[in-house]
Design an enzyme around this catalytic site. Structure first.
Site, mmCIF file in Angstrom:
data_model
loop_
_atom_site.group_PDB
_atom_site.id
_atom_site.type_symbol
_atom_site.label_atom_id
_atom_site.label_comp_id
_atom_site.label_asym_id
_atom_site.label_seq_id
_atom_site.Cartn_x
_atom_site.Cartn_y
_atom_site.Cartn_z
ATOM 1 N N GLY A 151 26.135 42.886 38.827
ATOM 2 C CA GLY A 151 27.080 43.980 38.617
ATOM 3 C C GLY A 151 28.535 43.556 38.598
ATOM 4 C CD GLU A 159 32.689 46.369 32.769
ATOM 5 O OE1 GLU A 159 32.025 47.318 32.313
ATOM 6 O OE2 GLU A 159 33.344 46.445 33.820
ATOM 7 C CE LYS A 174 41.889 43.021 36.560
ATOM 8 N NZ LYS A 174 40.637 42.298 36.887
ATOM 9 N N GLY A 226 34.523 45.436 41.995
ATOM 10 C CA GLY A 226 33.461 46.178 42.665
ATOM 11 C C GLY A 226 33.910 47.587 43.004
#
Lengths: 442, 442
Positions: free
Chosen positions: A189, A192, A207, A304
C-alpha cells in the site's frame, strides 16, 4: 467560523486518507477535545459513487455524492482528500468562494495551481492549510513557516517519496530487483496502482516546489525543477555502492548559492555517515539549513493514511484556532508583490564526486581506456573496482565501477562520450553523483 | 498589542543568547519584515551592570539597568534571557502582571515554577511562549503543540543537553578522558563556567519535565524524574561499547506504558543502528512517538546563541501574530482542571539489555564467578569480553565486560552485590542499560 469551540468539517473524498481522517476525527473526538478545547465534528464526506463506496471509520449517514453540500452554512472547514488536479481544483475553489477555509494534502494541486488557489483564498479572506502535502505527518511546513521563520534558509534537502525510499531500501536489504521491490511496495500500500509519478520523481518535485516556495520566499515553478527518477537504479549499483560505503536515495535539493536557486530531484549516493543515509523504508527526511538554527532535520513516516491524517487534523486545529488564517494572511508568502526573483538553474550544480559504472566485454582492455578518459578530463579517481559477479550482482556482465574526486558535472557527458567511442560497452554507462551534506560542501 | 504590524520588544538580560537575539532582531529586521509582514523592533535590553556590560550586536542606547522599563506602554513583548530562577521569575511575573506576553528560553524556571507562571499568564490574558527552552532552535515544542496535536503521544525520547553529547562524542572521537573533553566543551562555549547542571543530568531533566507535560497532557513534577548524569562514564566504557557496536548517550525518556508515565534521565547505550546513535557533537535529538504520525524525530543544534535566538524570535513572531495567545489560551495544557493523574515510577523500567564492566585483579579467577552470578539470577549473557589494556583503555586494570539479554533492572543490584561478595573488584562495577528504539520494545 460559526463558533470557536464547535467546528464543523466537511470532507471531499473518502479513500485511504479520508478514512484515516474520519477515524481520527470520530474515534478520537473526545481526546482531541481534551487536548485542544475544540469540539471538531466531521459532518459530511462527499464520495463519487455512493453505490461503490466502502468507507470504514466513516458512518454511512455522513456520506453523500452531492459536492454542493460542502459549501452550505453547516460546514466551517473543507478537507480535500480527493487527490489529482481536476476535480480537486474545482472543489477547493468552490469552497474558497463559499468562504470556507480549506485543508488539503494535495501536492500536485498546490505545485501546479498554487498561485491561483492562494490568490483566491486571500481575496475571500480565508486560508489554505497544507501541512500534510509534504512528508505527510512530519511537521515540515510548520518548521519552515513557524519554527524557523527567523531564519534565512540556505538549503533544503529531502527524501520526500516513501515509495521510492522503500524500493531502494528493500532492493538492497532483500537483494531484490527493482520490479520485485516495486511489486512489494504496491502490495504493502505504499505505491499507487499507477506508481509512475512516484518512480519518475514527479511527486518528489511537487513537494520540493511547495517547500522551496515557502523556504526561499519565492514562487517556484514546478516546471523549472530538473527531475530524474529511480527507474535506472539497479541492484548492481546499490551493491557496488555499498562496497564503497555509499547508499542511494532519491533526493530533492533546493540550494541557494550566491543568490541563485538550484532545484533538482535525482538519485544520489550518500556516504554512510551522511545524516540521511540511515533513513530507510517508507520513511521521509527533510533537512533545513537555517542561518541561525543551523542544520535541522526531521525524519519519520512520510506516507500512509494515519500519518497523512495526523498532518491534516493538525491543520484543522490550527484553522479552528484562527492561527492558520493569521499565518496565511500575514506572512507575505505567495503574495506576488513580495516575491523575489529567483533563477532556477538545473545544470549548474556545484562540484561533487561521481560514481560511474561501465558494463564491458573485456575488462583488461577496457580499464586503462576508461581511467585514461577521466584522467584526460582532469578528473581524479578515488577508487576503481572491477568485478564479474563478485560482489553478487543482479545483472550479468563484467563491470568497472569507479568513484571520482569532486568535479564539475558539466565535464561528465564528454567523458562518457569519449569512453563510449573507444570502449565496447554492453549497456549504457551509469553515472550517479555523490553528495556531501550541504554544510560540508565548498 | 499596540499595533499588529509594529511590535516593540523589551529584553531582560543580554548575555550570549540575548546578544544573538539582538543580532537577529536588528541586523535581520528587514528580512524578518519581508518574511512575516511584521515590523519587530527591539527597544530595550535590561542588564545588571551598565558599567560592565559588553553587548555586541545591541546598540548602547538600548541598554538600561532599570528593570521597570520593561513594563511600560512602549513594550509589547518581554523576552527573558537572564537564566536561573530567582531574578528571572520576578521579571516574568512582573511582565505578566503588566499585561505583557512573555517569551523565554528558561527551562529551569518553567520546570520548577511553570504552573505558577502559566496560571498568572492565564489570569492576565497573556501568554508565555518557550520554544527555545528545549533543544534551542529545534522546533520541538511546536511539533508537540501544533504539528502532532492530533496524536496521542506514547513516548518521547531525547538527547537534550549539547554539553553532555559533545563530551561523550569527543571522548570517543579524540580518545580523551572525561575531564579533558569537558574542558574543551567549556573552551568552545558549549558548557557553562559551572557545568554541574549539564553534567549531572539536571538540565536534561528540566527539559524533559517541560516536554512531557506538553506531550502527555499532564503536569510533570521535575522532582518526580529519576536523574543520573554522565560523571561516571569513562573512556574505557565508551571504547568497550564501540567494540560491541554500542554508542553511549545521555537520554531523557518519557514512556506511557499501560497508563503509567515513566520518566527518566540517564546514560544509556544505543546500538549503532538506533536512530539517535549517530547524533554527535553538540547536536540534540527528540523522538516523538504518535499513535497516528508514528515515530517522528528532530535533530540539530540544541544549544548556542544563534540557535536559541532562532527559537526565541520564532516565538516573538507567533506572539506578534496573536497565534501564541490563542494556542496558550485555548489548549487546556497546564489548566489544573484538565490535568490527568499520572504516576511517575522511576524504578519500573521495562526489561532491557545491560552492559556491565568489572575491574578485577585476576581475570581467570573472576570470570567464572561473574558469569555464574548472572546465570544464577536467570540473566543470559550475549557477549563476554575480557581485556587488559586491549582494546586501548583509559584506565588501568583488568576488565571483564559483558552484555546481557533483556532482563528486569530490579534484578541487577542483587547480582552486582553477589559479585562484589565473591570477586575482588578494584573499582565499583559499571552497569549501563542498552535501549532499543521505543517501537521495537516489547
Amino acid at each position: 467560523m460559526s463558533d470557536l469551540r464547535t467546528i464543523y468539517v466537511g470532507m471531499a473524498g473518502c479513500g485511504t486518507v479520508g478514512c484515516a481522517v474520519g477515524d481520527l476525527l470520530i474515534r478520537d473526538h473526545d481526546a482531541l477535545l481534551a487536548r485542544t478545547g475544540l469540539d471538531i465534528r466531521l459532518v459530511r464526506a462527499v464520495v463519487r459513487d455512493l453505490g461503490r463506496s466502502r468507507a470504514p471509520h466513516v458512518p454511512d449517514e455522513l456520506l453523500t455524492d452531492d459536492l454542493s453540500r460542502l459549501t452550505g452554512d453547516d460546514v466551517d472547514i473543507v478537507v480535500e482528500v480527493i487527490g489529482g488536479t481536476s476535480v480537486a481544483k474545482g472543489v477547493v475553489l468552490a469552497a474558497i468562494a463559499a468562504g470556507k477555509d480549506v485543508v488539503t494534502a494535495n501536492k500536485a494541486l498546490l505545485a501546479l495551481h498554487g498561485p491561483e488557489i492562494y490568490a483566491a483564498a486571500r481575496a475571500a479572506g480565508v486560508c489554505v492549510a497544507f501541512e500534510a502535502s509534504c512528508a505527510a505527518g512530519l511537521p515540515v511546513i510548520g518548521a519552515i513557516q513557524r519554527g524557523m521563520v527567523a531564519n534565512r534558509i540556505n538549503a533544503i534537502e529531502g527524501i520526500l517519496n516513501g515509495t521510492c525510499n522503500y524500493i531502494l531500501s528493500e532492493m538492497l536489504e532483500a537483494g531484490k530487483c527493482f520490479a520485485d521491490a516495486l511489486a512489494d511496495a504496491q502490495r504493502l500500500g505504499y505505491a499507487e496502482a499507477d506508481p509512475t509519478l512516484d518512480i519518475d520523481g514527479t511527486d518528489t518535485a511537487h513537494k520540493l516546489a511547495i517547500l522551496a516556495t515557502l523556504a526561499f520566499g519565492t514562487y517556484v515553478e514546478f516546471a523549472g525543477i530538473a527531475v530524474e527518477g529511480i527507474e535506472r537504479i539497479s541492484l548492481t549499483d546499490l551493491l557496488a555502492g555499498r562496497e564503497l560505503g555509499l547508499t542511494c536515495k532519491l533526493l530533492a535539493v533546493g540550494w541557494m548559492i550566491d543568490g541563485v536557486l538550484l532545484l533538482r530531484v535525482r538519485p544520489v549516493f550518500l556516504a554512510d555517515t551522511h545524516p540521511m543515509a540511515g533513513v530507510n523504508g517508507a520513511d521521509n527526511a527533510v533537512s533545513l539549513y537555517g542561518h541561525a538554527a543551523g542544520h535541522v532535520m526531521l525524519t519519520g513516516p512520510g506516507a500512509g493514511g494515519a500519518s497523512t491524517a495526523s498532518g491534516i487534523v493538525s491543520d484543522v486545529v490550527e484553522v479552528a484556532l484562527g492561527n492558520a488564517r493569521r499565518t496565511f494572511g500575514q506572512l507575505p508568502l505567495f503574495e506576488p508583490k513580495m516575491v523575489k526573483s529567483a533563477t532556477v538553474v538545473p545544470p549548474a550544480a556545484p562540484d561533487c564526486g561521481f560514481y560511474a559504472r561501465f558494463t564491458v566485454h573485456d575488462r583488461p582492455t577496457a580499464l586503462p581506456k576508461i581511467t585514461a578518459a577521466f584522467g584526460e578530463a582532469g578528473i581524479k579517481l578515488v577508487k576503481v573496482r572491477s568485478f564479474d559477479g563478485d560482489p553478487p550482482t543482479a545483472t550479468d556482465g563484467e563491470h568497472i565501477v569507479l568513484l571520482t574526486n569532486p568535479a564539475s558535472e558539466s565535464k561528465m557527458p564528454a567523458v562518457l562520450k569519449r569512453i563510449d567511442g573507444c570502449v565496447e560497452l554492453t549497456d549504457a554507462p551509469i553515472c550517479i553523483p555523490v553528495l556531501e551534506p550541504f554544510e560540508r560542501r565548498s
